[in-house]
Design a protein around this motif. Structure first.
Motif, PDB file in Angstrom:
ATOM      1  N   LEU A 170       0.958  -1.202  -0.270  1.00 12.38           N
ATOM      2  CA  LEU A 170      -0.084  -0.088   0.099  1.00 12.38           C
ATOM      3  C   LEU A 170       0.795   1.133  -0.193  1.00 12.38           C
ATOM      4  N   MET A 171       1.899   1.360   0.928  1.00  8.07           N
ATOM      5  CA  MET A 171       2.715   2.423   0.970  1.00  8.07           C
ATOM      6  C   MET A 171       3.864   2.440  -0.109  1.00  8.07           C
ATOM      7  N   GLY A 172       4.090   1.409  -1.000  1.00 12.81           N
ATOM      8  CA  GLY A 172       5.068   1.222  -1.758  1.00 12.81           C
ATOM      9  C   GLY A 172       6.638   1.031  -1.107  1.00 12.81           C
ATOM     10  N   LEU A 173       6.473   0.316  -0.268  1.00 17.99           N
ATOM     11  CA  LEU A 173       7.710  -0.103   0.467  1.00 17.99           C
ATOM     12  C   LEU A 173       8.134  -1.449   0.303  1.00 17.99           C
ATOM     13  N   ASP A 174       7.591  -2.161  -0.931  1.00 16.03           N
ATOM     14  CA  ASP A 174       7.922  -3.426  -1.130  1.00 16.03           C
ATOM     15  C   ASP A 174       8.897  -3.841  -2.212  1.00 16.03           C
ATOM     16  N   GLY A 175       9.550  -2.844  -2.926  1.00 15.45           N
ATOM     17  CA  GLY A 175      10.265  -2.864  -4.139  1.00 15.45           C
ATOM     18  C   GLY A 175      11.544  -3.264  -3.592  1.00 15.45           C
ATOM     19  N   ASP A 176      12.773  -3.030  -4.503  1.00 14.72           N
ATOM     20  CA  ASP A 176      14.050  -3.537  -4.486  1.00 14.72           C
ATOM     21  C   ASP A 176      14.799  -2.436  -4.150  1.00 14.72           C
ATOM     22  N   GLY A 177      14.356  -1.147  -4.085  1.00 19.67           N
ATOM     23  CA  GLY A 177      15.055   0.119  -3.970  1.00 19.67           C
ATOM     24  C   GLY A 177      15.128   0.689  -2.603  1.00 19.67           C
ATOM     25  N   PRO A 178      15.516   1.815  -2.368  1.00 18.76           N
ATOM     26  CA  PRO A 178      16.009   2.485  -0.875  1.00 18.76           C
ATOM     27  C   PRO A 178      14.751   2.512  -0.181  1.00 18.76           C
ATOM     28  N   ASP A 179      13.435   2.400  -0.709  1.00 20.82           N
ATOM     29  CA  ASP A 179      12.178   2.413   0.191  1.00 20.82           C
ATOM     30  C   ASP A 179      11.938   1.326   0.874  1.00 20.82           C
ATOM     31  N   ARG A 180      12.272   0.184   0.287  1.00 18.65           N
ATOM     32  CA  ARG A 180      12.051  -1.285   0.540  1.00 18.65           C
ATOM     33  C   ARG A 180      12.301  -1.361   2.476  1.00 18.65           C
ATOM     34  N   LEU A 181      11.156  -1.842   3.007  1.00 19.75           N
ATOM     35  CA  LEU A 181      11.324  -2.286   4.551  1.00 19.75           C
ATOM     36  C   LEU A 181      11.120  -3.662   4.829  1.00 19.75           C
ATOM     37  N   ASP A 182      11.850  -4.425   5.721  1.00 17.29           N
ATOM     38  CA  ASP A 182      11.834  -5.658   5.958  1.00 17.29           C
ATOM     39  C   ASP A 182      11.015  -5.767   7.361  1.00 17.29           C
ATOM     40  N   GLU A 183      10.251  -6.778   7.538  1.00 12.83           N
ATOM     41  CA  GLU A 183       9.129  -7.078   8.752  1.00 12.83           C
ATOM     42  C   GLU A 183       9.885  -6.374   9.992  1.00 12.83           C
ATOM     43  N   ARG A 184      11.122  -6.951  10.299  1.00 12.78           N
ATOM     44  CA  ARG A 184      11.824  -6.542  11.726  1.00 12.78           C
ATOM     45  C   ARG A 184      12.026  -4.960  11.735  1.00 12.78           C
ATOM     46  N   GLN A 185      12.564  -4.435  10.715  1.00 12.62           N
ATOM     47  CA  GLN A 185      12.687  -3.128  10.834  1.00 12.62           C
ATOM     48  C   GLN A 185      11.417  -2.142  11.063  1.00 12.62           C
ATOM     49  N   LEU A 186      10.589  -2.563  10.289  1.00 11.07           N
ATOM     50  CA  LEU A 186       9.056  -1.922  10.478  1.00 11.07           C
ATOM     51  C   LEU A 186       8.555  -2.116  11.816  1.00 11.07           C
ATOM     52  N   ARG A 187       8.521  -3.362  12.240  1.00  9.70           N
ATOM     53  CA  ARG A 187       7.963  -3.536  13.534  1.00  9.70           C
ATOM     54  C   ARG A 187       8.721  -2.715  14.769  1.00  9.70           C
ATOM     55  N   HIS A 188      10.209  -2.715  14.552  1.00  8.54           N
ATOM     56  CA  HIS A 188      11.047  -2.137  15.658  1.00  8.54           C
ATOM     57  C   HIS A 188      10.562  -0.542  15.754  1.00  8.54           C
ATOM     58  N   TRP A 189      10.315   0.103  14.582  1.00  5.59           N
ATOM     59  CA  TRP A 189       9.897   1.329  14.563  1.00  5.59           C
ATOM     60  C   TRP A 189       8.501   1.590  14.900  1.00  5.59           C
ATOM     61  N   THR A 190       7.694   0.708  14.547  1.00  5.98           N
ATOM     62  CA  THR A 190       6.432   0.868  14.871  1.00  5.98           C
ATOM     63  C   THR A 190       6.140   0.555  16.530  1.00  5.98           C
TER      64      THR A 190
END
Length: 425
Positions: free
Chosen positions: A172-192
């Motif tokens: 939805l947020m466009g964070l699933d690509g291969d570029g600098p915007d990509r987020l992995d689940e652990r990182q997003l959870r840590h920030w969340t």
């Protein structure tokens, strides 16, 4: 759901779980504390529905407690009862917390709120939401397929309730690509978890996480401004730039909230629903293969099972307001109990024990109502329906392997969800 502020997911509350522990400066705070034992959220006692009466909030603030369904509905929709200036009232939040940050959409009222809300609505058009539905269903089905391929036994938290909303959020947020915007689940959870934490000033670890998340979001907004795509962030940036007058911090915090709270709210709502269905209504589980039954069941579970132990949202009276036959004076703080309202026996006499396939007796207040109605309600409902239906269709014999009473809980600032859901089939 969720929630985080109602505008971005769920209503924040004013009550603290008896099992909640806060992180110390020596903790990494990458996961919420786990506590044993706690009752599942569907068994939590709620304040009885009764006329408005004086109470004291956890931070010592005197307030009027409102618990009846129609009274709470009035409070949430009455323009004389506002959120402005209340971001530090009710809980010991910090400005890092979604519920306590004045830049949050939830903590604004009047012209500023209407302007920002109208901008957001341009990104959430019915056509856009309809276009997102097929890949939400696809994300759920892929997660179900991976669960089946791995085989039993399994933990539905790590194998299902976290992967589903993460896949939807990043797409939805466009964070699933291969570029600098990509987020992995652990990182997003840590920030969340850092963003949704409550309890005063952030620890050093939380502070670093929040700074990282904030910097990532600001850079993301600028990249989307230079090179927009079909994702939600691009739509929000485009709408904000076209409308003008949207503060940069409000836009950034909106993107933060939509990324974080939507992800965590769905994880919690789905996990708590699965615990209830598999633990206490197993005979109903196979029926969820029917889309019509699933739709009513999902709505009932979102209605009766709160996201966390916090169940109230606060407003301030800007003029005398009569609520339920009681006059609330100007300047008074009002605490509206969503949990009590959604279980008001005068409106929902059968409660959660009723037929899960039947429609609710009245619209739920789980997503608030009025100007602060949850803008992510469509997403929570859609993911809940698709998840329950597709999982029940694939695994009609799914069963818990641990009694509900022995489950551990992850305690966040605004949500409580099962730490693990051990199952087999």
């Amino acid at each position: 759901m969720s929630s985080a502020a109602a505008d971005t997911g769920t209503e924040p509350g004013t009550e603290t779980s008896p099992g909640t522990e806060t992180c110390t400066e020596t903790d990494t705070c990458t996961e919420p504390r786990q506590s044993h034992p706690l009752p599942p959220l569907h068994r939590l006692p709620v304040t009885p529905a009764q006329p408005p009466h004086p109470t004291t909030l956890p931070d010592g603030t005197p307030a009027w407690l409102v618990t009846r369904y129609h009274d709470v509905r009035q409070v949430l929709g009455d323009p004389r009862l506002t959120r402005s200036g209340l971001h530090e009232v009710g809980t010991a939040g910090s400005t890092a917390d979604v519920a306590a940050n004045p830049a949050s959409l939830f903590n604004q009222d009047g012209a500023a709120h209407r302007r920002l809300r109208a901008t957001v609505q341009k990104a959430f058009t019915p056509r856009a939401i309809a276009g997102w539905q097929p890949w939400v269903a696809s994300a759920v089905q892929q997660t179900v397929d991976a669960l089946l391929a791995a085989g039993p036994p399994a933990d539905l938290v790590t194998a299902f309730t976290r992967p589903v909303p993460f896949a939807v959020t990043t797409r939805l947020m466009g964070l699933d690509g291969d570029g600098p915007d990509r987020l992995d689940e652990r990182q997003l959870r840590h920030w969340t978890l850092a963003l949704l934490a409550q309890g005063g000033d952030p620890t050093p670890e939380q502070g670093r996480a929040l700074a990282e998340f904030g910097a990532f979001t600001e850079e993301l907004i600028e990249r989307r401004r230079r090179a927009p795509g079909p994702d939600l962030v691009s739509r929000l940036v485009r709408a904000a730039d076209q409308d003008g007058g949207i503060p940069a911090d409000a836009l950034a915090f909106l993107v933060l909230g939509l990324t974080a709270s939507g992800n965590e709210s769905v994880t919690g709502a789905l996990g708590n629903a699965l615990v209830y269905l598999l633990g206490e209504r197993p005979e109903h589980w196979p029926r969820l293969a029917d889309p019509g039954i699933t739709e009513h069941t999902a709505e009932r579970l979102l209605h009766f099972i709160p996201l966390g132990d916090d169940e109230a949202t606060v407003r301030r009276a800007t003029a005398p307001v009569e609520v339920g036959g009681v006059t609330i004076p100007t300047g008074a703080v009002v605490a509206a109990s969503l949990g009590s309202a959604n279980r008001d026996p005068a409106v929902f006499p059968a409660g959660i024990a009723a037929d899960l396939a039947a429609p609710l007796d009245a619209p739920t207040l789980a997503f608030s109502v009025g100007p602060h109605f949850c803008i992510g309600a469509w997403r929570v409902r859609l993911e809940m329906r698709e998840s329950l239906r597709r999982l029940a269709t694939a695994l009609p014999g799914l069963r818990l392997t641990t009694p509900v009473e022995q489950l551990g809980w992850q305690l966040g600032g605004t949500t409580r969800s099962p730490a693990a859901i051990p199952v087999s089939w």
